[in-house]
Design an enzyme around this catalytic site. Sequence first.
Site, PDB file in Angstrom:
ATOM      1  N   ASP A 189     -12.104   6.435   5.898  1.00 17.82           N
ATOM      2  CA  ASP A 189     -11.488   5.348   5.124  1.00 17.82           C
ATOM      3  C   ASP A 189     -11.039   4.205   6.034  1.00 17.82           C
ATOM      4  O   ASP A 189     -10.265   4.408   6.967  1.00 17.82           O
ATOM      5  CB  ASP A 189     -10.298   5.950   4.368  1.00 17.82           C
ATOM      6  CG  ASP A 189      -9.451   4.940   3.627  1.00 17.82           C
ATOM      7  OD1 ASP A 189      -9.895   3.788   3.448  1.00 17.82           O
ATOM      8  OD2 ASP A 189      -8.335   5.311   3.215  1.00 17.82           O
TER       9      ASP A 189
ATOM     10  N   SER B 160      -0.456   3.236 -12.591  1.00 20.46           N
ATOM     11  CA  SER B 160      -0.171   4.333 -13.523  1.00 20.46           C
ATOM     12  C   SER B 160      -0.646   5.686 -13.003  1.00 20.46           C
ATOM     13  O   SER B 160      -0.244   6.725 -13.528  1.00 20.46           O
ATOM     14  CB  SER B 160      -0.819   4.053 -14.881  1.00 20.46           C
ATOM     15  OG  SER B 160      -2.225   3.928 -14.761  1.00 20.46           O
TER      16      SER B 160
ATOM     17  N   HIS C  22      -3.228   4.442   1.973  1.00 24.86           N
ATOM     18  CA  HIS C  22      -4.300   4.419   2.964  1.00 24.86           C
ATOM     19  C   HIS C  22      -3.715   4.361   4.374  1.00 24.86           C
ATOM     20  O   HIS C  22      -2.758   3.633   4.644  1.00 24.86           O
ATOM     21  CB  HIS C  22      -5.211   3.206   2.737  1.00 24.86           C
ATOM     22  CG  HIS C  22      -5.901   3.220   1.409  1.00 24.86           C
ATOM     23  ND1 HIS C  22      -7.102   3.863   1.211  1.00 24.86           N
ATOM     24  CD2 HIS C  22      -5.543   2.687   0.213  1.00 24.86           C
ATOM     25  CE1 HIS C  22      -7.460   3.706  -0.057  1.00 24.86           C
ATOM     26  NE2 HIS C  22      -6.539   3.002  -0.679  1.00 24.86           N
TER      27      HIS C  22
END
Length: 552
Positions: free
Chosen positions: A195, A232, A368
């Site tokens: 990532d 959410s 992240h």
Amino acid sequence: MNEPYLSITPLGGLGEIGLNCQLWETEGGVVMVDCGLMFPDDAHLGVDVVIPHFGAVSAVKDRLLGIVLTHGHEDHIGALPWLVPELKGTRIYGSRFTLALVEHKLREHEILDWVELCPVDAKTVLPLGDLTFHFFPVCHSIPEGFGLGVETPVGRVVHSGDFKIDPHPLGGSGTDLRLFRDFAGPEGARLLLSDSTNVMREGRSLTEREVKDSLGKVFDSAKGRIVITLFSSHIQRIQEVFDLARERGRTVVISGKSLANNIEMARDLGFAKLPPSFFNAHNGVPDLPDDQLVLVVTGAQGEPLSALSRMVLGGHRQLCIRKGDTVVMSSRMIPGNAKAISRLINEMYRLGAEVLYESVHAIHASGHAHSEELREMLLAVRPEHFVPVHGEYQHLVKHGRLAESCGVDPEKIIILEDGRPLTVLPDAFRLEDRVPVECTLVDGKGVGDVGSAVLKERRILGDEGMVIVVLVVDSETGSVLHGPEMISKGFVFEQHYSHLLEDAKCLVLDEIEAARPGQLTRMQEGIRSSLRRFFRRVLERDPVVVPIISQV
């Protein structure tokens, strides 16, 4: 004898944030890893969502062994409703929470029965053809995210998934680098895909404990209502708000369909515990003093139909933002949404609210990893080859440089882009010819029917407007029986420029006279060209001109 190989084809997620989707192919078959969407930017006028180009999937669907999902964010599962109809009978593998989100999504599209949902956990060893998948729990901004350790015919491959390293997570699992290190073995992994989202952020990301401490200070200092907006799917952050509300004696009111659905799923699966005093605004709001209420609402990115936007602009039936409110925007501002969010913040201040957001207060922690955490992953896996994923091109390049500083051979750092397959062989690797990956645009029920030509027309309509010319002519003589009528849409105010439109009518009549009776196409083209020249010369504008000629 054929040489063993692993070919990884990125269909999205390399060069942009979103659209994460890859095909992993070996002699034994093909596995899809993630199937995400991307939300449209300003150039995608009227488009609802952007999904990967699935042409490469269609070419191998007879060999597809399954879809493996790392976690449940939209940029990893959101495109499934458009792929599943092409792959009836496919097995989809993911965590319980990820599959609960997938189930809800597919049920809404009435295609849940077309696939088989197969839950996995940290103990699962999943053989698919000659690939064997291991699932490593990682810390992210959604429950039950996984990194992947994959045994392949050409060595061990690690996919980090979306992750951060939080040494003392408040809930769920942390990212256990020992699992990655043990899987990679003493020699290190053959390949790491990792990532890259936050590689340009120095140091380490904030922990959820620090965020909860900051939110606790807001609860202690706020004199009126507290309004919190967040993603959410960030169940851990939502639980922090529930816990603080219970501790401080506040009643929680939620608003937003996706928020209500995700909280219900998380409660049923044991990831969320509701506070003792809890209401959904859709069913009514309790009559309590402001200092006893906390509102949790959707709209962290300024979406026009979200609960927060409707509260600010007066479109919410039960709630509104008012003087004395403390609004906490506990999310990252996604690039492209900055203007919408800024307008919303300005309007909330105009209404008398105090607004707290990430750049000023420690009220959001990214899911992240920052650069130091990415370094730790590289040092744990010690890959021979490295492919940065999940990021814009600049992120991929910077992550490649970070890998080089961690000892990866620069010749074995591969900056891939969407559509460029990488084939790993026992003793080498090669880049294959590109496959088509131009994004597919979804607009309403139309999938792929909006392309660059349609977007160009929409842009012209938005920039210059449209003029419609309506008239009726005699099919035999060519004489005008009715009109011409000039209708302006987004071009000029008709009453203010009535003289200009009258002059334009004269040009239309000239074109009718110049054409022979029955030459309908020539009449239309002549009117279109003549009026465009006229408007460019007089107003320096170039509207879309639509002649509508009826012959009787």
